[in-house]
Design an enzyme around this catalytic site. Structure first.
Site, PDB file in Angstrom:
ATOM      1  CG  ASP A  44      29.998  45.910  36.622  1.00 20.69           C
ATOM      2  OD1 ASP A  44      31.120  45.495  36.917  1.00 20.69           O
ATOM      3  OD2 ASP A  44      29.783  47.038  36.126  1.00 20.69           O
ATOM      4  CE  LYS A 100      32.644  39.599  34.981  1.00 16.14           C
ATOM      5  NZ  LYS A 100      31.636  40.672  35.023  1.00 16.14           N
ATOM      6  N   GLY A 126      36.297  44.991  38.134  1.00 10.30           N
ATOM      7  CA  GLY A 126      36.071  45.175  39.568  1.00 10.30           C
ATOM      8  C   GLY A 126      35.142  44.061  40.005  1.00 10.30           C
ATOM      9  CG  HIS A 127      35.665  40.456  39.051  1.00  9.08           C
ATOM     10  ND1 HIS A 127      36.184  39.382  38.385  1.00  9.08           N
ATOM     11  CD2 HIS A 127      35.216  41.308  38.085  1.00  9.08           C
ATOM     12  CE1 HIS A 127      36.067  39.578  37.080  1.00  9.08           C
ATOM     13  NE2 HIS A 127      35.495  40.746  36.873  1.00  9.08           N
ATOM     14  CD  GLN A 162      36.661  43.660  31.212  1.00 12.24           C
ATOM     15  OE1 GLN A 162      37.351  42.853  30.609  1.00 12.24           O
ATOM     16  NE2 GLN A 162      37.101  44.238  32.319  1.00 12.24           N
TER      17      GLN A 162
END
Ligand code: GDP
Ligand code: IMO
Ligand code: MG
Length: 431
Positions: A13, A16, A40-41, A226
């Site tokens: 988080d 990225k 979750g990007h 990650q």
């Protein structure tokens, strides 16, 4: 310079998604190399927010190719949903998104097992995203996993699912007292055959495509999910994910040799966060943590869980610099610290009366480490609209210089907000 790995320097988080989207402007191909829909990007365009779980964050740039390498574990249901959501937004998918046939798939029993294992661990749970990631990678390593290529071969899918079903049935029954019916198995085979038919046209040999593209000097972005400290080998084991988010993972997860990687850039938050359990040496307490959480909107993009927040930890980022061989950083969310009077940076740990600067291997040692802080004056200015490095407050430059000094890495991008426009680029990334 044509190949660049984007890697998380902390516990995920770090931003990225934002940086991948930004750099995609100049890239030809964006490729995910590990993880699954635990990622979750977030990409913010105008007043719209997109959260990508499996699809590379470059997809919003028309014409760019977006690939999913064999190191990723794909949940077909989640992928099809993501594709559908993007189509509704007018994003072209066909002819742009491709996935490797060697990619392992996440099945419903992986997700159930993830939840059951966590429940069984009780207070020692890992705090996973419950997306079936660990159990899917476990099947891959155990050599029983099912791959995308199996979904398009009816016989192979039935045969492999039969073997897996037998094994899982026993586990579910003996360990968790749950029954799995024959009808469920038949339905599952049918459903996944259908998924195979839907996804067939997106399959492509990612390694072959990328290696050809490298010969043609195409610009490729490898998008890590990650972060370094969640890597199964190099992270805070066992509080890690089951894949290799580190830069080396880009080679393994796409079939591109290490001699073909030109640059690695570490996406680094100006403070530290972690979602899920496990050590976080610089974790803040009480009001301070809540302040950062609210100001930085630190809630999981996949699970919505509140993220734990801590001060910038130079021991952690130094370690990430070493593990990933990265000499450049993108510093994100610096705007979140703008109103603080004082800002802390952890420069080393105190353990057993001694100062240590290298990240320890033992979790027990890490848990006893006390962060040693340096305190700096805040800049107390809104910087969220600044686009030139020169225009940043002098005190913020002191903070940035100090991070560069401590990590021996150059901060080439400073992100001052979630939008593309809220970015200061200090060095051309693709040359
Ligand atoms: P990722 O998993 O590394 O892609 O990061 P996430 O998307 O899970 O979390 C980063 C969050 O911070 C998202 O909500 C982004 O929109 C947001 N973000 C990214 N860069 C910045 C920044 O420089 N400032 C602020 N305030 N928010 C940012
Ligand atoms: P992005 O790509 C932050 C964490 C989980 C848990 C541990 C194991 O958005 O940075 P898993 O479901 O992978 O078995 O959970 O890893 N985790 C993440 N934390 N960002 C992520 O992805 C994460 N993906 C997994 O919270 O602690
Ligand atoms: Mg995220």
């Amino acid at each position: 310079m044509s190949t660049l790995v984007i890697v998380g320097s902390q516990w995920g988080d770090e931003g990225k998604g934002k940086i991948t989207d930004l750099l995609s402007e100049e890239a030809d191909i964006i490729v995910r190399y590990q993880g699954g829909c635990n990622a979750g990007h977030t990409v913010v365009i105008g007043d719209k927010q997109f959260i990508f779980h499996l699809i590379p964050s470059g997809i919003l740039h028309p014409g760019k190719k977006c690939l999913i390498g064999s190191g990723v574990v794909v949940d077909p249901e989640s992928l099809l949903q993501e594709m559908e959501n993007l189509r509704k937004e007018g994003v072209e998918i066909d002819g742009r998104l491709f996935l490797d046939p060697k990619t392992h798939i996440v099945l419903p029993y992986h997700k159930t097992l993830d939840k059951l294992k966590e429940k069984k661990r009780g207070k020692d749970k890992l705090g996973t995203t419950k997306r079936g990631i660990g159990p899917a990678y476990l099947d891959k390593i155990a050599r029983t996993g099912i791959r995308m290529v199996d979904l398009i071969d009816e016989k192979s899918l039935s045969k492999k699912l039969e073997i897996n079903w037998k094994e899982k049935k026993e586990i579910f029954n003996k360990l968790y007292g749950l029954k799995m019916s024959n009808q469920e198995k038949i339905n599952l085979i049918k459903k996944y055959q259908e998924y195979g038919q839907l996804l067939k046209k997106y399959l492509m040999d990612v390694s072959l495509y990328l290696n050809q593209a490298i010969k043609e000097d195409k610009k490729i972005l490898f998008e890590g999910a990650q972060g370094t400290l969640l890597d199964v080998d190099h992270g805070t084991f066992p509080y890690v994910t089951s894949s290799h988010p580190i830069a080396g993972g880009a080679c393994v997860g796409t079939g591109v040799g290490p001699t073909k990687i030109d640059k690695v850039i570490g996406i680094t938050k100006a403070y530290t966060t972690r979602v899920g359990r496990g050590p976080l040496p610089t974790e803040m307490q009480g009001e301070m943590e809540e302040y950062i959480r609210q100001k930085g909107r630190e809630f999981g993009a996949t699970t919505g869980r509140p993220r734990r927040c801590g001060w910038f930890d130079a021991v952690v980022v130094n370690y990430a610099v070493r593990i990933n061989g990265m000499d450049r950083l993108a510093l994100t969310k610096i705007d979140v610290l703008s109103d603080l009077d004082k800002i802390k940076i952890c420069t080393s740990y105190k353990y057993d009366g001694k100062l240590i600067k290298e990240f320890p291997a033992s979790l027990e040692t890490l848990q006893k480490c006390i962060p040693v802080y340096e305190e700096m004056k805040g800049w107390k200015k809104d910087i969220s609209q600044v686009t030139n490095y020169e225009d940043l407050p002098p005190q913020l430059k002191v903070y940035i210089n100090r991070i560069e000094e401590l990590t021996k890495a150059k901060i080439v991008i400073v992100s001052v907000g979630p939008k593309r426009s809220q970015t200061i680029i200090r060095e051309k990334i693709f040359k």
